[in-house]
Design an enzyme around this catalytic site. Structure first.
Site, PDB file in Angstrom:
ATOM      1  N   LYS A 228       0.827  -1.201   0.101  1.00 34.45           N
ATOM      2  CA  LYS A 228      -0.053   0.040   0.073  1.00 34.45           C
ATOM      3  C   LYS A 228       0.788   1.232   0.128  1.00 34.45           C
ATOM      4  O   LYS A 228       2.216   1.290   0.384  1.00 34.45           O
ATOM      5  CB  LYS A 228      -1.074   0.008   1.111  1.00 34.45           C
ATOM      6  CG  LYS A 228      -2.216  -0.970   0.810  1.00 34.45           C
ATOM      7  CD  LYS A 228      -3.283  -0.992   1.801  1.00 34.45           C
ATOM      8  CE  LYS A 228      -4.366  -2.115   1.428  1.00 34.45           C
ATOM      9  NZ  LYS A 228      -5.475  -2.231   2.137  1.00 34.45           N
ATOM     10  N   ARG A 263      -3.139 -10.387   4.482  1.00 28.86           N
ATOM     11  CA  ARG A 263      -3.826 -10.508   3.127  1.00 28.86           C
ATOM     12  C   ARG A 263      -2.614  -9.593   2.409  1.00 28.86           C
ATOM     13  O   ARG A 263      -2.523  -8.441   2.391  1.00 28.86           O
ATOM     14  CB  ARG A 263      -5.197  -9.594   3.161  1.00 28.86           C
ATOM     15  CG  ARG A 263      -5.556  -9.459   2.023  1.00 28.86           C
ATOM     16  CD  ARG A 263      -6.887  -8.472   1.861  1.00 28.86           C
ATOM     17  NE  ARG A 263      -7.659  -8.586   0.547  1.00 28.86           N
ATOM     18  CZ  ARG A 263      -7.191  -7.781  -0.526  1.00 28.86           C
ATOM     19  NH1 ARG A 263      -6.192  -6.882  -0.172  1.00 28.86           N
ATOM     20  NH2 ARG A 263      -7.896  -7.652  -1.440  1.00 28.86           N
TER      21      ARG A 263
HETATM   22  N1  HH2 Z   1      -7.421  -3.754   1.030  1.00 27.98           N
HETATM   23  C1  HH2 Z   1      -7.766  -3.766  -0.327  1.00 27.98           C
HETATM   24  C2  HH2 Z   1      -9.076  -4.749  -0.762  1.00 27.98           C
HETATM   25  N2  HH2 Z   1      -9.685  -5.522   0.186  1.00 27.98           N
HETATM   26  N3  HH2 Z   1     -10.079  -6.180   2.367  1.00 27.98           N
HETATM   27  C3  HH2 Z   1      -9.689  -6.287   3.682  1.00 27.98           C
HETATM   28  N4  HH2 Z   1     -10.261  -7.057   4.389  1.00 27.98           N
HETATM   29  N5  HH2 Z   1      -8.651  -5.467   4.092  1.00 27.98           N
HETATM   30  C4  HH2 Z   1      -7.763  -4.751   3.133  1.00 27.98           C
HETATM   31  O1  HH2 Z   1      -6.834  -3.935   3.666  1.00 27.98           O
HETATM   32  C5  HH2 Z   1      -8.277  -4.586   1.868  1.00 27.98           C
HETATM   33  C6  HH2 Z   1      -9.217  -5.459   1.526  1.00 27.98           C
HETATM   34  C7  HH2 Z   1      -7.142  -2.950  -1.199  1.00 27.98           C
HETATM   35  O2  HH2 Z   1      -5.954  -3.718  -1.800  1.00 27.98           O
HETATM   36  P1  HH2 Z   1      -5.922  -4.651  -3.096  1.00 27.98           P
HETATM   37  O3  HH2 Z   1      -7.034  -5.682  -3.272  1.00 27.98           O
HETATM   38  O4  HH2 Z   1      -4.629  -4.930  -3.518  1.00 27.98           O
HETATM   39  O5  HH2 Z   1      -6.255  -3.416  -4.119  1.00 27.98           O
HETATM   40  P2  HH2 Z   1      -7.640  -3.023  -5.046  1.00 27.98           P
HETATM   41  O6  HH2 Z   1      -8.982  -2.710  -4.019  1.00 27.98           O
HETATM   42  O7  HH2 Z   1      -7.249  -1.748  -5.696  1.00 27.98           O
HETATM   43  O8  HH2 Z   1      -7.929  -4.254  -5.839  1.00 27.98           O
END
Ligand code: HH2
Length: 286
Positions: A228, A263
């Protein structure tokens, strides 16, 4: 240390266990912040899922909508069209895989639980869809309740808190109570402070530093700090894919403070770091 380590068992409930769980991220999206487009094709997604399982992921989190800052929502139909074939493909190859679905929509949750997902990861903590709480309660599956201030489109504009740790803790306590009232069993609740969701660098650092306040709620804690933006704020690493070392630092420190689910995009690096952290913290060895 108050660690409440729990693993997900095959029935989709949570059981006590000693080990941290690495949750491999599978974004079936064209626009996710660090891997957008990489796994949009179901075959590429299934292959990446298999490699994350081989690297030690205890669970996979499959999402069909990016929630990165500034992102736009997609329709429920599009979200389902993205994730259902991927979940089917993963389970055809690896029937034992524990899959969570990253969605706040009850229709997507229902369809993906039918397709074999075993947990729901709701970044709105059951606020995004009034039917979600009953879907999760009736399914009897675990649910991840995450804190977010605002919504993805605008959440990073001017996040503001009087006391971020207290406010996030109180929010998660209130959402857990709401979930239980709606029929979710307390042992099926996982909480997440929502790193980067309506939080600036200082807010993220305060939450990670004081994570024991969240752990003290008594639910397993998930941390999603992987690659992040706040890591760039500390290290200067602009390319999200290159923020692995910074991510690993958050994983180890959050584990020491009692978090049990991590995650992450980079399963192997985080798994290895957790193995070393576990060994160092294992008091039976000393
Ligand atoms: N972060 C993201 C998405 N889902 N769910 C939980 N429980 N906790 C988190 O910190 C979290 C999440 C964002 O990250 P990412 O999936 O890599 O990116 P994007 O939302 O752009 O798909």
């Amino acid at each position: 240390m108050g660690r409440t380590a729990r693993n997900t068992d095959r029935a989709g409930t949570l059981t006590a266990g000693p080990s941290p769980v690495v949750v491999g991220i599978l974004n079936v999206t064209p626009d996710s912040f660090s891997d957008g487009g990489d796994f949009f094709d179901p075959e590429a997604a299934a292959q990446h899922a298999a490699s994350m399982l081989d690297e030690g992921a205890g669970m996979l989190d499959v999402g069909g909508e990016s929630t990165r800052p500034g992102s736009d929502p997609v329709s429920q139909e599009e979200e389902m069209r993205r994730v259902i074939p991927v979940i089917g493909g993963i389970l055809a190859a690896r029937p034992e895989a524990v899959i969570s679905v990253d969605t706040y929509r009850s229709g997507t949750a229902t369809a993906t639980l039918e397709a074999g997902a075993r947990l729901v990861n709701d970044v709105t903590a059951l606020r995004g869809d009034p039917r979600m709480a009953s879907v999760v309660g009736e399914a009897g599956c675990p649910v991840i309740l995450m804190h977010m201030q605002g919504e993805p489109k605008t959440m990073q504009k001017e996040p503001h808190y009087e006391d971020v740790v207290r406010e996030v803790r109180d929010f998660l306590a209130e959402r857990a109570e709401y979930a239980v009232d709606a029929g979710v069993r307390p042992e099926n609740i996982i909480v997440d402070p929502g790193i980067g969701f309506g939080k600036n660098l200082e807010h993220n650092l305060d939450l990670l530093h004081n994570l024991d306040a969240i752990v003290d709620l008594g639910f397993p804690v998930l941390i999603g700090a992987s690659r992040k933006r706040f890591i760039e704020g500390i290290t200067g690493v602009q390319e999200a894919r290159d923020r692995v070392s910074g991510t690993v630092a958050t994983t180890v420190l959050a584990y020491e403070r009692g978090a049990t689910f991590f995650r992450v995009h980079d399963v192997r690096a985080n798994r290895e770091a957790l193995a070393v952290a576990e060994a160092v913290l294992d008091t039976s060895r000393r």
